[in-house]
Design a protein around this motif. Sequence first.
Motif, PDB file in Angstrom:
ATOM      1  N   ASP A 141       7.454   5.736  10.403  1.00 29.49           N
ATOM      2  CA  ASP A 141       6.951   5.742  12.734  1.00 29.49           C
ATOM      3  C   ASP A 141       8.028   5.917  12.695  1.00 29.49           C
ATOM      4  N   SER A 142       9.750   5.289  12.358  1.00 34.50           N
ATOM      5  CA  SER A 142      10.745   4.735  12.867  1.00 34.50           C
ATOM      6  C   SER A 142      11.435   5.613  12.832  1.00 34.50           C
TER       7      SER A 142
ATOM      8  N   VAL B 223       8.740  -0.086  -4.345  1.00 40.29           N
ATOM      9  CA  VAL B 223       9.870  -0.739  -2.929  1.00 40.29           C
ATOM     10  C   VAL B 223       9.943  -1.080  -2.156  1.00 40.29           C
ATOM     11  N   GLY B 224      11.090  -0.970  -1.545  1.00 38.98           N
ATOM     12  CA  GLY B 224      10.988  -1.862   0.013  1.00 38.98           C
ATOM     13  C   GLY B 224      11.879  -1.300   0.884  1.00 38.98           C
ATOM     14  N   ILE B 225      11.071  -0.807   1.842  1.00 38.20           N
ATOM     15  CA  ILE B 225      12.894  -0.808   2.985  1.00 38.20           C
ATOM     16  C   ILE B 225      12.448  -2.013   4.167  1.00 38.20           C
ATOM     17  N   PHE B 226      13.280  -1.841   4.674  1.00 35.88           N
ATOM     18  CA  PHE B 226      13.679  -3.007   5.369  1.00 35.88           C
ATOM     19  C   PHE B 226      13.541  -2.154   7.338  1.00 35.88           C
ATOM     20  N   TYR B 227      12.548  -2.380   7.684  1.00 34.48           N
ATOM     21  CA  TYR B 227      12.194  -1.474   8.611  1.00 34.48           C
ATOM     22  C   TYR B 227      12.924  -1.994  10.207  1.00 34.48           C
ATOM     23  N   SER B 228      12.861  -1.125  11.205  1.00 32.91           N
ATOM     24  CA  SER B 228      13.219  -1.086  12.637  1.00 32.91           C
ATOM     25  C   SER B 228      13.150  -0.734  13.166  1.00 32.91           C
ATOM     26  N   SER B 229      12.818  -1.239  14.412  1.00 32.98           N
ATOM     27  CA  SER B 229      11.983  -0.324  15.488  1.00 32.98           C
ATOM     28  C   SER B 229      13.130   0.437  16.423  1.00 32.98           C
ATOM     29  N   CYS B 230      14.331   0.062  15.969  1.00 29.48           N
ATOM     30  CA  CYS B 230      15.571  -0.126  16.839  1.00 29.48           C
ATOM     31  C   CYS B 230      15.822  -0.867  17.654  1.00 29.48           C
ATOM     32  N   LEU B 231      14.914  -1.601  18.594  1.00 33.59           N
ATOM     33  CA  LEU B 231      14.987  -2.417  19.651  1.00 33.59           C
ATOM     34  C   LEU B 231      14.711  -3.607  19.410  1.00 33.59           C
ATOM     35  N   SER B 232      13.581  -3.724  19.324  1.00 33.68           N
ATOM     36  CA  SER B 232      13.162  -4.804  19.202  1.00 33.68           C
ATOM     37  C   SER B 232      14.689  -6.376  18.092  1.00 33.68           C
ATOM     38  N   ARG B 233      14.371  -7.324  18.271  1.00 33.94           N
ATOM     39  CA  ARG B 233      14.519  -8.293  17.821  1.00 33.94           C
ATOM     40  C   ARG B 233      13.944  -8.615  16.351  1.00 33.94           C
ATOM     41  N   TYR B 234      12.629  -8.343  16.322  1.00 32.77           N
ATOM     42  CA  TYR B 234      11.264  -8.551  15.692  1.00 32.77           C
ATOM     43  C   TYR B 234      11.669  -7.198  14.713  1.00 32.77           C
ATOM     44  N   LYS B 235      11.684  -7.054  13.447  1.00 31.08           N
ATOM     45  CA  LYS B 235      12.290  -6.580  12.615  1.00 31.08           C
ATOM     46  C   LYS B 235      11.339  -6.753  11.132  1.00 31.08           C
ATOM     47  N   SER B 236      10.725  -6.021   9.610  1.00 32.59           N
ATOM     48  CA  SER B 236       9.958  -6.294   8.955  1.00 32.59           C
ATOM     49  C   SER B 236      10.335  -5.809   7.555  1.00 32.59           C
TER      50      SER B 236
ATOM     51  N   ALA C  32       6.551  -8.388   5.556  1.00 31.27           N
ATOM     52  CA  ALA C  32       6.596  -9.804   6.035  1.00 31.27           C
ATOM     53  C   ALA C  32       7.184  -9.568   7.793  1.00 31.27           C
ATOM     54  N   SER C  33       7.358 -10.526   8.346  1.00 31.99           N
ATOM     55  CA  SER C  33       8.242 -10.629   9.185  1.00 31.99           C
ATOM     56  C   SER C  33       9.752 -10.857   8.882  1.00 31.99           C
ATOM     57  N   PHE C  34      10.764 -10.321  10.115  1.00 30.53           N
ATOM     58  CA  PHE C  34      12.214 -10.884   9.466  1.00 30.53           C
ATOM     59  C   PHE C  34      12.983 -10.325  10.872  1.00 30.53           C
ATOM     60  N   ASP C  35      12.773 -11.825  11.913  1.00 35.26           N
ATOM     61  CA  ASP C  35      13.533 -12.003  13.262  1.00 35.26           C
ATOM     62  C   ASP C  35      14.844 -11.944  12.773  1.00 35.26           C
ATOM     63  N   ILE C  36      15.893 -11.280  13.329  1.00 38.00           N
ATOM     64  CA  ILE C  36      17.021 -11.408  13.295  1.00 38.00           C
ATOM     65  C   ILE C  36      17.702 -11.745  14.275  1.00 38.00           C
ATOM     66  N   MET C  37      17.366 -13.127  14.344  1.00 39.48           N
ATOM     67  CA  MET C  37      17.901 -14.414  15.393  1.00 39.48           C
ATOM     68  C   MET C  37      17.891 -15.088  14.696  1.00 39.48           C
ATOM     69  N   THR C  38      16.911 -15.504  13.372  1.00 34.90           N
ATOM     70  CA  THR C  38      16.193 -16.453  12.369  1.00 34.90           C
ATOM     71  C   THR C  38      17.227 -15.807  11.718  1.00 34.90           C
ATOM     72  N   LYS C  39      17.476 -14.775  10.343  1.00 30.81           N
ATOM     73  CA  LYS C  39      18.307 -14.124   9.283  1.00 30.81           C
ATOM     74  C   LYS C  39      18.787 -13.091  10.132  1.00 30.81           C
ATOM     75  N   ASP C  40      20.400 -12.903   9.490  1.00 28.76           N
ATOM     76  CA  ASP C  40      21.397 -11.478  10.181  1.00 28.76           C
ATOM     77  C   ASP C  40      20.822 -10.920   8.614  1.00 28.76           C
ATOM     78  N   PRO C  41      20.693  -9.843   8.269  1.00 31.91           N
ATOM     79  CA  PRO C  41      19.287  -8.741   8.138  1.00 31.91           C
ATOM     80  C   PRO C  41      21.037  -8.487   6.998  1.00 31.91           C
ATOM     81  N   THR C  42      22.682  -8.156   7.845  1.00 24.59           N
ATOM     82  CA  THR C  42      23.893  -8.069   6.550  1.00 24.59           C
ATOM     83  C   THR C  42      24.019  -8.952   6.238  1.00 24.59           C
TER      84      THR C  42
END
Length: 234
Positions: free
Chosen positions: A137-138, A160-173, A190-200
Amino acid sequence: MNRNIIIILTLLILIVSCKFKKKTDIVDTQRTNNSVSKNDSLTYTLISNKQYFKDSLLKDKTGIVETYFSLYQSDTCGILANKNSKLKEEFEGIRIVKGIKTNKKNDTVFVMPNFNYCDDGESYYFYDKYLPRLQTDSFCCHPENFFVYKDIDEDGFNEVGIFYSSCLSRYKSLRIYSLKKNTWNEIGIASFDIMTKDPTKVKFDNLVKKIGKNKFQICNFYEGQTEWKTIEMK
């Protein structure tokens, strides 16, 4: 005298009624024709979108796009038409990943937008048309966000897995899926806060660890904290 008046009034009512009916018929016909014309236009655009994706973007000669459209483009969901120029602008190409079937060397994944109003977002599709799409739904799906892990439940299909993003928030999954009865089922998130860890700076498949059959760990990044969470498949 009264009788003549009644006859005249009756005739007038019949004449007005007939004129109104004819006018209504004309309006209804116009509405029907406009509706048909609009539907024909949307259908034509959808066919154009499908052909463009098939021939120009994917260079598909094996019927992948045709198969997926026949499976997921419902007649009851309406048509969401796209401009071919927009499809070209947003298409990010294909990505070669590890084979989803454990006896297969690799697979190819790509992203397509939704073409009807029942789908709430973009989906991941495969060159192997016998694999179902992975629907989201992204509207921020990218081939680089998709990865293949190990066969955790040992059923012959890798998870399989995906890095899920809603485009705007810093909180991904980070979301993990298992193929069951030809459907992708979410088995872990799992939570993925991009201010905690850079996904790149990470490899997504390194954030999942199989610790036994039907059992794995997944890494959470949240509010400056890193935590591994254990999940058992049912």
